[in-house]
Design a protein around this motif. Structure first.
Motif, PDB file in Angstrom:
ATOM      1  N   SER A  25       0.818  -1.223   0.000  1.00 26.50           N
ATOM      2  CA  SER A  25       0.000   0.000   0.000  1.00 26.50           C
ATOM      3  C   SER A  25       0.849   1.269   0.000  1.00 26.50           C
ATOM      4  N   PHE A  26       2.054   1.215   0.576  1.00 26.00           N
ATOM      5  CA  PHE A  26       2.925   2.392   0.659  1.00 26.00           C
ATOM      6  C   PHE A  26       3.989   2.397  -0.430  1.00 26.00           C
TER       7      PHE A  26
ATOM      8  N   ARG B  72       8.754  -2.184  11.708  1.00 26.40           N
ATOM      9  CA  ARG B  72       9.512  -2.680  10.550  1.00 26.40           C
ATOM     10  C   ARG B  72       8.758  -3.719   9.732  1.00 26.40           C
ATOM     11  N   HIS B  73       8.217  -4.746  10.385  1.00 26.59           N
ATOM     12  CA  HIS B  73       7.543  -5.823   9.652  1.00 26.59           C
ATOM     13  C   HIS B  73       6.393  -5.272   8.805  1.00 26.59           C
ATOM     14  N   GLU B  74       5.546  -4.451   9.427  1.00 28.09           N
ATOM     15  CA  GLU B  74       4.394  -3.913   8.696  1.00 28.09           C
ATOM     16  C   GLU B  74       4.837  -2.961   7.591  1.00 28.09           C
ATOM     17  N   LEU B  75       5.833  -2.129   7.866  1.00 28.97           N
ATOM     18  CA  LEU B  75       6.294  -1.194   6.836  1.00 28.97           C
ATOM     19  C   LEU B  75       6.884  -1.928   5.638  1.00 28.97           C
ATOM     20  N   LEU B  76       7.644  -2.972   5.879  1.00 29.79           N
ATOM     21  CA  LEU B  76       8.190  -3.764   4.772  1.00 29.79           C
ATOM     22  C   LEU B  76       7.065  -4.418   3.968  1.00 29.79           C
ATOM     23  N   ARG B  77       6.094  -4.982   4.678  1.00 28.65           N
ATOM     24  CA  ARG B  77       4.959  -5.605   4.007  1.00 28.65           C
ATOM     25  C   ARG B  77       4.193  -4.586   3.159  1.00 28.65           C
ATOM     26  N   LEU B  78       4.131  -3.355   3.645  1.00 25.03           N
ATOM     27  CA  LEU B  78       3.404  -2.295   2.941  1.00 25.03           C
ATOM     28  C   LEU B  78       4.218  -1.660   1.816  1.00 25.03           C
ATOM     29  N   GLY B  79       5.475  -2.092   1.648  1.00 23.72           N
ATOM     30  CA  GLY B  79       6.288  -1.617   0.534  1.00 23.72           C
ATOM     31  C   GLY B  79       7.254  -0.501   0.866  1.00 23.72           C
ATOM     32  N   THR B  80       7.453  -0.210   2.135  1.00 22.44           N
ATOM     33  CA  THR B  80       8.391   0.833   2.547  1.00 22.44           C
ATOM     34  C   THR B  80       9.745   0.200   2.823  1.00 22.44           C
ATOM     35  N   THR B  81      10.758   0.646   2.110  1.00 22.36           N
ATOM     36  CA  THR B  81      12.097   0.101   2.343  1.00 22.36           C
ATOM     37  C   THR B  81      12.903   0.959   3.304  1.00 22.36           C
TER      38      THR B  81
END
Length: 189
Positions: free
Chosen positions: A97-98, A123-132
């Motif tokens: 989403s991100f 971190r886990h959610e941000l990576l899953r959402l496409g944020t590196t």
């Protein structure tokens, strides 16, 4: 229309996080950018009767995320530094989403070192959402606020400059990216 979307993990809208949103909105307004906000505390969760409301809330928020220029995550920093409300909201968004959106992290309260703990918790959610990577991060502790009598707290000038600097860094990155995409399109690639 260009806008930044804030996802707030504060348990109340009338906290220092809420006052920070006003200041951030004012800074963005000076740059002709709108600030929209979604509060995790508004997520209707719980009973099965709320399932349709929850699904609609997530669908509406996901649509706003798709259209946003940047995402601003705003959450209190606590001793535990586990942004439970924010994580509960992020878990419901579709993967990526991100993707290709700059993400800013603003943390209120606590200590500066807790921002790194917050990042690890997210971190886990941000990576899953496409944020590196987090494009900019700002910690606003107790010393960054000015309160006079019964007036509402406001950011110190230094803290306001720090918030504006983080926003400007992200805006420069967005403009560079748009310029490169235009150049490639103009070159016919």
């Amino acid at each position: 229309m260009t806008y930044f979307l804030t996802l707030s993990g504060s348990s109340t809208k009338f906290s220092k996080s809420g006052f920070l949103l006003r200041t951030t909105g004012s800074i963005l307004g000076q740059r002709a950018i709108e600030l929209r906000s979604i509060h995790a505390v508004d997520l209707p969760i719980g009973e099965d009767t709320n399932r349709d409301l929850t699904d609609q809330f997530i669908a509406d928020t996901s649509d706003q995320i798709r259209q946003a220029t940047a995402i601003l995550l705003l959450t209190p920093a606590t001793k535990e530094s586990v942004p439970t409300l924010l994580i509960t909201l992020l878990e419901r968004f579709p993967d990526n989403s991100f993707f290709k959106k700059p993400v800013l992290l603003f943390a209120t309260g606590g200590l500066p070192a807790q921002v790194a703990v917050l990042e690890r918790a997210l971190r886990h959610e941000l990576l899953r959402l496409g944020t590196t990577a987090i494009a900019a991060r700002v910690h606003l502790g107790t010393g960054n606020w000015i309160t006079v009598g019964n007036d509402q707290p406001r950011l110190s000038r230094g803290a306001e400059r720090e918030v504006a600097h983080a926003i400007d860094l992200v805006l420069r990155g967005i403009r560079l990216k748009e310029g490169k995409e235009f150049a490639l399109e103009f070159a016919g690639r």
